[in-house]
Scaffold this active site. Structure first.
Site, mmCIF file in Angstrom:
data_model
loop_
_atom_site.group_PDB
_atom_site.id
_atom_site.type_symbol
_atom_site.label_atom_id
_atom_site.label_comp_id
_atom_site.label_asym_id
_atom_site.label_seq_id
_atom_site.Cartn_x
_atom_site.Cartn_y
_atom_site.Cartn_z
ATOM 1 N N TYR A 141 0.815 -1.217 0.000
ATOM 2 C CA TYR A 141 0.000 0.000 0.000
ATOM 3 C C TYR A 141 0.851 1.271 0.000
ATOM 4 C CZ TYR A 141 -4.470 -2.401 0.914
ATOM 5 O OH TYR A 141 -5.608 -3.165 0.833
ATOM 6 N N LYS A 211 5.258 -14.841 3.888
ATOM 7 C CA LYS A 211 5.600 -15.818 2.847
ATOM 8 C C LYS A 211 7.104 -15.727 2.584
ATOM 9 C CE LYS A 211 4.211 -18.694 -0.476
ATOM 10 N NZ LYS A 211 3.233 -19.797 -0.507
ATOM 11 N N ASP A 244 -0.761 -18.394 2.612
ATOM 12 C CA ASP A 244 -1.684 -19.315 1.933
ATOM 13 C C ASP A 244 -2.142 -20.420 2.890
ATOM 14 O OD1 ASP A 244 0.946 -20.199 1.998
ATOM 15 O OD2 ASP A 244 0.833 -21.281 0.093
ATOM 16 N N ASP A 268 -4.877 -7.379 5.169
ATOM 17 C CA ASP A 268 -6.175 -7.012 4.584
ATOM 18 C C ASP A 268 -6.949 -8.290 4.228
ATOM 19 O OD1 ASP A 268 -8.134 -5.340 3.343
ATOM 20 O OD2 ASP A 268 -7.224 -5.752 1.392
ATOM 21 N N ASP A 272 -10.410 -10.171 6.339
ATOM 22 C CA ASP A 272 -11.747 -10.452 5.791
ATOM 23 C C ASP A 272 -12.130 -11.910 6.048
ATOM 24 O OD1 ASP A 272 -12.036 -7.870 4.819
ATOM 25 O OD2 ASP A 272 -12.727 -8.509 2.838
#
Ligand code: IPM
Ligand code: MG
Length: 374
Positions: A141, A211, A244, A268, A272
């Site tokens: 971002y 990751k 993941d 982010d 969710d």
């Protein structure tokens, strides 16, 4: 005299109605505040070419904290089309006001609690208690992006990374680059915030979600720093999980996790997912927290198709208000809101449409306000 000055930024779509609901509950617990309303969102993009006018930034600078509703954003072409005719073609570019506020005020910790309220028919399981700490000022971002990619940028990258070789034939306008920028300071302060929270609230683990096996430099930095910081918290285990796999584990065994910490984009995404495990975005609140200022918001968007209908679940906005009270040190009032939400959900008599009920936004808020006010 009101004890606090609160910036009140309802924004677009359902933003105004969910903040109205939150205000009812804040009033019910006797929170003494003067609310200063500010302009933000799509309407101001259209009229002024700026969704976050300078006068609004001044309001934020002169208040103790901010309640933020929701914002509509649209892709580049549509944004340009909706701009008022005299502003079109003048080089105005749309940006997300909430992302801008986070960076402008250095609100580095995006704290997103996702705890199942017993009796919520939308719970994936009843025993979930997750809190996502999302780095809020950098990473993907950062806004350092190129399209088309200037030759100098490409040359500099090629000089320092043989991996650029594969893209040497791609024309500048067919290449796009978004930089994922991490800093030691940025990583350290978000990880520390996560551990401090775990310590204060008795969570046995902090899971760093990255990751590093593939994105070696940025994710690698975050995980290395997490290991360093973890040494200062002997009673709390650091778990390391790839993003993941984390998505898979959150669906398989969400009850095993507590505090999660991640970078901006991964945070982010997992927030969710975590929100949906406890009923969806209607229950998900967020605090954007810096050293001396903070903005509290429901995680959901502006839901234009519900705007003005007073149908959406105000719980997320009410819990955002509750987080604001905690941050201001009004913990007793915060606790009353938390308990009132828990009671209303457990009783199940007043439910908005997402829970299969027919209560309006304000009826739900009233039910919560009534219990919180006692
Ligand atoms: C969130 C939202 C925002 C984000 C959007 C609205 C810019 O998805 O707060 O999670 O990406 O941070
Ligand atoms: Mg999001």
């Amino acid at each position: 005299m009101a004890k606090y000055r609160i910036a009140y930024l309802p924004g677009d779509g359902v933003g105004p109605e969910v903040l109205q609901a939150a205000r009812m509950v804040l009033d019910a617990v006797g929170f003494a505040a003067e609310y200063v309303e500010g302009d933000v969102g799509w309407e101001f993009w259209r009229k002024e070419g700026n969704p976050l006018p300078e006068r609004t930034i001044q309001i934020l600078k002169n208040t103790d904290a901010c309640l933020f509703g929701a914002i509509t954003s649209k892709p580049k072409d549509e944004a340009e089309k909706e701009l008022s005719p005299e502003l079109r073609g003048k080089g105005y570019t749309y940006f997300s006001p909430i992302v801008a506020i986070r960076q402008l005020f250095d609100l580095y910790a995006n704290v997103r609690p996702c705890r199942a309220f017993p009796g919520n028919p939308l719970n994936f399981r009843e025993d979930i208690d997750l809190v996502v700490f999302r780095e809020n000022t950098e990473g993907l971002y950062s806004g350092v992006e190129f399209h088309p990619v200037p030759d100098e940028v490409r040359e500099a990258l090629s000089a320092h990374s043989p991996k650029m070789q594969r893209f040497s034939d791609v024309p500048a306008d067919e290449l796009a680059i978004s930089c994922r920028i991490f800093t030691r300071r940025g990583c350290e302060r978000i990880v520390r915030a996560a551990f401090e929270y775990a310590k204060k609230h008795g969570y046995p683990t902090v899971t760093v979600v990255e990751k590093p096996n593939v994105i070696r430099e940025t994710s690698g930095m975050m995980v290395r720093i997490a290991r360093e910081v973890a040494r200062d918290y002997p009673g709390i285990d650091l778990w390391e999980t790839n993003v993941d796999a984390m998505c898979m584990w959150l669906v398989k065994n969400p009850q095993d996790y507590g505090v999660l910490v991640s970078s901006n984009m991964f945070g982010d995404i997992i927030s969710d997912l975590a929100a949906q495990l406890v009923g969806g975005l209607g229950f998900a609140s967020a605090g954007n927290i810096g050293e001396d200022y903070a903005v509290f918001e429901p995680t959901h968007g502006s839901a234009p198709k519900y705007a003005g209908k007073y149908r959406v679940n105000p719980t997320a906005a009410i819990l955002a208000a509750k987080m604001m009270l905690d941050w201001l040190g009004e913990t007793e009032k915060a606790k009353r809101i938390q308990e009132a939400v828990a009671q209303v959900l457990a009783e199940g008599k007043v439910r908005t449409y997402d829970m299969g009920g027919d209560a309006s936004t304000l009826q739900m808020a009233e039910a919560i306000a009534e219990k919180a006010g006692r």
